[in-house]
Design a protein around this motif. Sequence first.
Motif, PDB file in Angstrom:
ATOM      1  N   ASP A   1      -5.974  15.419  22.467  1.00  9.89           N
ATOM      2  CA  ASP A   1      -6.137  14.299  23.527  1.00  9.89           C
ATOM      3  C   ASP A   1      -6.798  15.260  24.709  1.00  9.89           C
ATOM      4  O   ASP A   1      -6.222  15.660  25.393  1.00  9.89           O
ATOM      5  CB  ASP A   1      -5.187  13.472  23.810  1.00  9.89           C
ATOM      6  N   ALA A   2      -8.115  14.906  24.724  1.00 10.35           N
ATOM      7  CA  ALA A   2      -8.882  15.553  25.711  1.00 10.35           C
ATOM      8  C   ALA A   2      -8.347  15.412  27.158  1.00 10.35           C
ATOM      9  O   ALA A   2      -8.285  16.226  27.916  1.00 10.35           O
ATOM     10  CB  ALA A   2     -10.420  15.250  25.734  1.00 10.35           C
ATOM     11  N   GLN A   3      -8.073  14.134  27.247  1.00 15.43           N
ATOM     12  CA  GLN A   3      -7.563  13.683  28.822  1.00 15.43           C
ATOM     13  C   GLN A   3      -6.376  14.217  29.043  1.00 15.43           C
ATOM     14  O   GLN A   3      -6.306  14.680  30.092  1.00 15.43           O
ATOM     15  CB  GLN A   3      -7.904  12.124  28.829  1.00 15.43           C
ATOM     16  N   ARG A   4      -5.420  14.311  28.080  1.00 16.73           N
ATOM     17  CA  ARG A   4      -4.281  14.933  28.481  1.00 16.73           C
ATOM     18  C   ARG A   4      -4.316  16.133  28.537  1.00 16.73           C
ATOM     19  O   ARG A   4      -3.580  16.723  29.399  1.00 16.73           O
ATOM     20  CB  ARG A   4      -3.223  14.679  27.243  1.00 16.73           C
TER      21      ARG A   4
ATOM     22  N   PHE B   1      -6.692  17.961  29.784  1.00 15.55           N
ATOM     23  CA  PHE B   1      -7.354  18.145  30.918  1.00 15.55           C
ATOM     24  C   PHE B   1      -6.331  18.102  32.098  1.00 15.55           C
ATOM     25  O   PHE B   1      -6.289  18.912  32.866  1.00 15.55           O
ATOM     26  CB  PHE B   1      -8.534  17.028  31.126  1.00 15.55           C
ATOM     27  N   PHE B   2      -5.742  16.919  32.144  1.00 15.36           N
ATOM     28  CA  PHE B   2      -4.883  16.354  33.335  1.00 15.36           C
ATOM     29  C   PHE B   2      -3.244  17.088  33.213  1.00 15.36           C
ATOM     30  O   PHE B   2      -2.791  17.437  34.327  1.00 15.36           O
ATOM     31  CB  PHE B   2      -4.720  14.886  33.490  1.00 15.36           C
ATOM     32  N   LEU B   3      -2.911  17.141  32.054  1.00 14.97           N
ATOM     33  CA  LEU B   3      -1.473  17.862  31.726  1.00 14.97           C
ATOM     34  C   LEU B   3      -1.421  19.217  31.594  1.00 14.97           C
ATOM     35  O   LEU B   3      -0.818  20.091  32.269  1.00 14.97           O
ATOM     36  CB  LEU B   3      -0.958  17.012  30.816  1.00 14.97           C
TER      37      LEU B   3
ATOM     38  N   LYS C   1      -3.945  21.167  32.002  1.00 12.37           N
ATOM     39  CA  LYS C   1      -4.849  21.643  32.993  1.00 12.37           C
ATOM     40  C   LYS C   1      -5.796  22.569  32.471  1.00 12.37           C
ATOM     41  O   LYS C   1      -6.052  23.670  33.124  1.00 12.37           O
ATOM     42  CB  LYS C   1      -4.208  22.345  34.257  1.00 12.37           C
ATOM     43  N   GLN C   2      -6.362  22.364  31.090  1.00 14.32           N
ATOM     44  CA  GLN C   2      -7.104  23.188  30.364  1.00 14.32           C
ATOM     45  C   GLN C   2      -8.582  22.401  30.094  1.00 14.32           C
ATOM     46  O   GLN C   2      -8.310  21.485  29.633  1.00 14.32           O
ATOM     47  CB  GLN C   2      -6.593  23.778  29.286  1.00 14.32           C
ATOM     48  N   ARG C   3      -9.594  23.185  29.982  1.00 14.80           N
ATOM     49  CA  ARG C   3     -10.660  22.585  29.330  1.00 14.80           C
ATOM     50  C   ARG C   3     -11.325  23.875  28.440  1.00 14.80           C
ATOM     51  O   ARG C   3     -11.164  24.918  28.764  1.00 14.80           O
ATOM     52  CB  ARG C   3     -11.915  22.028  30.234  1.00 14.80           C
TER      53      ARG C   3
ATOM     54  N   ARG D   1      -1.069   7.070  33.034  1.00 14.63           N
ATOM     55  CA  ARG D   1      -2.246   7.813  33.349  1.00 14.63           C
ATOM     56  C   ARG D   1      -3.315   7.623  32.189  1.00 14.63           C
ATOM     57  O   ARG D   1      -4.358   7.759  32.257  1.00 14.63           O
ATOM     58  CB  ARG D   1      -1.662   9.163  33.517  1.00 14.63           C
ATOM     59  N   ASP D   2      -2.709   7.621  31.121  1.00 12.66           N
ATOM     60  CA  ASP D   2      -3.715   7.204  29.763  1.00 12.66           C
ATOM     61  C   ASP D   2      -4.368   5.921  29.662  1.00 12.66           C
ATOM     62  O   ASP D   2      -4.857   5.580  28.677  1.00 12.66           O
ATOM     63  CB  ASP D   2      -2.897   7.833  28.277  1.00 12.66           C
TER      64      ASP D   2
ATOM     65  N   HIS E   1      -7.439   7.903  36.385  1.00 10.19           N
ATOM     66  CA  HIS E   1      -7.647   9.101  35.654  1.00 10.19           C
ATOM     67  C   HIS E   1      -8.568   9.017  34.429  1.00 10.19           C
ATOM     68  O   HIS E   1      -9.379   9.872  34.281  1.00 10.19           O
ATOM     69  CB  HIS E   1      -6.225   9.392  35.200  1.00 10.19           C
TER      70      HIS E   1
ATOM     71  N   PHE F   1     -12.174  10.941  34.015  1.00 11.19           N
ATOM     72  CA  PHE F   1     -12.410  11.751  32.754  1.00 11.19           C
ATOM     73  C   PHE F   1     -13.562  11.361  31.867  1.00 11.19           C
ATOM     74  O   PHE F   1     -14.242  12.104  31.514  1.00 11.19           O
ATOM     75  CB  PHE F   1     -10.927  12.067  31.948  1.00 11.19           C
TER      76      PHE F   1
ATOM     77  N   ILE G   1     -16.111  21.589  35.733  1.00 11.64           N
ATOM     78  CA  ILE G   1     -15.024  21.657  36.593  1.00 11.64           C
ATOM     79  C   ILE G   1     -13.751  22.055  36.095  1.00 11.64           C
ATOM     80  O   ILE G   1     -13.584  21.580  35.182  1.00 11.64           O
ATOM     81  CB  ILE G   1     -15.011  20.271  37.595  1.00 11.64           C
ATOM     82  N   PRO G   2     -13.058  23.154  36.670  1.00  7.89           N
ATOM     83  CA  PRO G   2     -11.768  23.665  36.309  1.00  7.89           C
ATOM     84  C   PRO G   2     -10.850  22.310  36.286  1.00  7.89           C
ATOM     85  O   PRO G   2     -10.882  21.787  37.633  1.00  7.89           O
ATOM     86  CB  PRO G   2     -11.421  24.811  36.919  1.00  7.89           C
ATOM     87  N   PRO G   3      -9.902  22.123  35.345  1.00  5.21           N
ATOM     88  CA  PRO G   3      -9.241  21.092  35.707  1.00  5.21           C
ATOM     89  C   PRO G   3      -8.014  21.144  36.879  1.00  5.21           C
ATOM     90  O   PRO G   3      -7.561  20.160  37.393  1.00  5.21           O
ATOM     91  CB  PRO G   3      -8.213  21.011  34.390  1.00  5.21           C
ATOM     92  N   THR G   4      -7.976  22.462  37.103  1.00  8.10           N
ATOM     93  CA  THR G   4      -6.803  22.894  38.347  1.00  8.10           C
ATOM     94  C   THR G   4      -7.503  22.439  39.663  1.00  8.10           C
ATOM     95  O   THR G   4      -6.830  22.435  40.568  1.00  8.10           O
ATOM     96  CB  THR G   4      -6.727  24.282  38.266  1.00  8.10           C
TER      97      THR G   4
END
Lengths: 533, 288
Positions: A38-41, A43-45, A47-49, B79-80, B86, B90, B99-102
């Motif tokens: 799940d790309a969005q999770r 990314f946001f949870l 914190k990786q891409r 959030r989803d 969000h 995305f 962009i890095p997610p952090t």
Amino acid sequence: MTSPNGLICFTNCLLPLEDGSLVQRDLWIDERRGVILDAQRTFFLRKQRPERIIDLEGNILSPGLIDIQINGAYGFDFSVYDGDDEAYRSGLKTVAERIVETGVTSLVPTIITQEKTLYPKILNLLRPYTPPSSANLLGWHAEGPFIQLAKRGAHAPPFIIPAPEGLKSFENVYGPENLSVTEDWLMAGGGEGRVGVRMITAAPEIEGVMDSVEELSRRGVVCSIGHSIATTDIATTAVLSGARLITHLFNAMPQLHHRDPSIIGLIGASPHASAFTPITSPVSSSVTHNFFPHKAPIASTNSTPPSHTPSHSHTSSSLVKLTTGGKATSEAFDDHETPPQTPMLTKSSNAFSAEKLALKLSSKGPRGELHLEKGRVADMAFERPFYELIVDGIHSHPNSIRLAYGAYPEGCILITDAMKILDPNLRDGVHEWRDGKRFVKEGDKLYLEGTTTLAGSVVTLGKCVRNFSKFTGCSLGEAIKCATYNPAKCLGIENKKGTLRSEADADLVVLDRKGNVVSTWVGAKEVWRRDRV
Amino acid sequence: MRLIIRDDAAAVGEYIGNYICKRINEFAPTPEKPFVLGLPTGSSPIPTYKVLIRLVKEGKLSFKNVVTFNMDEYVGLPRDHPESYHTFMFREFFSHIDIPPTQVNILNGNAQDLITECNSYEARIKKYGGIELFLGGIGEDGHIAFNEPGSSLSSRTRIKTLAYDTILANARFFNNDISAVPRMALTVGVGTVLDSREVVVVVTGQRKALALSKAIEEGVNHLWTLSALQLHKWALIVVDEDATAELHVKTVKYFKSIERVQDEVEAMHEALRAKGIPDNEHNIGSMD
């Protein structure tokens, strides 16, 4: 090449969705866990891409193709076991390793009717197995031995049997351990969270079969109707009992008769017919006296007219007795040995099944209310079954393919039903087969040398997808769905296979816009890639 | 304040996208000194995001050293959820750029303690030294972020109850089910936006025409919160022709003419630099 953080992003690609559409969207996968993210999770949870990005240059990124009926490939026949476990396993490995070039990432090895003592052994060897960098062998598809002699195709007549003791007969043949409830069976197969499937093609009119369908289905076995002459009532009763698939639709079954549409009619099952006590077809009694009404040459010369016994048995008392052995033909083809016209079951046996059907339907509650909502179809007492189509252009005419798809697109599953000769690299010409026989390969057609007898299917599933799109006029995305999501759904594994849902296995195939395989991925690893021209 | 008028929404996106690209590249951000960018959601900024994505793919722009803060997020929406901001950010932007997610900041509308969430958001912006450029859009009632009419013009990040009009307008994103539209949102304040060094606002479409006129042709008024921009030192509004429908002809002509003159001045200085004649950039006039 791996990604530094183990995540890969596929970009500049079209993703086929479960509704058959193709959308431009990225897909993220996790190399280490071998799953789709799940790309969005992420990314946001997390914190990786992804640190590796693969540009697919506008190609299609599809779930890997799933072939739920395939008899063999690359010279190995799943149905041939000569007592050497290692040789058999190595044959399986070869197929799994090489078939990925056709875009297939999961298959259900299919064994045709065997001498019955061989089943426990072979089925045990066919527990889920994924060699490294190979397609997944998901389990087994046992086609036979509880099938209709009159629609046997290339199945060996001496081995075709009824199941007089119902489920016990099934257990005796396949081995009780192979028919245990899903959890036990998967546990024994090893591997947690592993996907495993079992399929049985049987003819519901054969003695003991109908009574076993419910329990087999409860145990997680996919029951498929095939090699059968079931009437509409019998076929419907089988579906109500749990059968959820039709084996190679149109082949090895009665052709569509409008008064008793039999097995094929299930894909057009009417809400009306599913709501009322069915009428016993008048066809049955009228046709029985003219068993082979057309004058086509038939291999069997000693056929006896059917008598009116209330038996479901396939034995000569109620059905034609056919000669044994002889021609080597396609597993699914039966036209050379039995007429395309329907040999009908006797009236009395049909009346018996009508009672059963009425009983089944009455438990589903009242139906048949009229409604005012355009586009909605009245509730059905049951879901129509999935159905397999061999889309090589030979086993079914393109018109038939389109007819079936138009009737019930959600149920359509593409299969190859390929013989061991399947190998896209094999040149056209004369090749050795078995028992000193040789065959001639001409594209997707296989003939016995010196004859015009078709010797079975050698089409790849990727080709079936392309053919299907051409035959029906549907989009490539819709065709892909019939070789990915639909078979997965039929097998109940659509959370792990045949889908791009997050947490599904990252089994993928990259297709160009003409549907040709560019590369294949299993468990997030690239296992095959077409050489650049 | 500058007002830039372009033919249509795509041309507006092209202008702002290139403008932000130029600003980030001139800023030359580093990990120690990132470019801090404020971002909106909604349909208006989509053409701008498309241009920025293209520039990243062409290698002309990178968000490696950019930190973003979003304007707002619904309260209580998962959030989803397909309509959460969000999800929007995305889908429309972050998944396509580098962009890095952090370095992405979006208010958490599901936080246990929403007030603490708002306060810590302000603190995080401060920690980065404030926002360098805040990109925004407006609602038909002239709201910027979720600062609905009547919002304090010195408001900070806070919980906001949505105006009924906004709920109605957003119902189309929730299957036209008004009851499904969240009633509250977390949003940066008008004051938060005004604190950023530069504000760029995109206004497109005829439906926004009245709000644009109220924001720039009349006085500062909390009923049209965008009008607070008149107090900002470095503000840019980019609009399409449709959005100018309620403006005086005189206003439109004024801003078009000054853009032309500005172009001439900049071209002249460019020519001087090309000839090797030393040039002090600070001598170039400003439209602000």
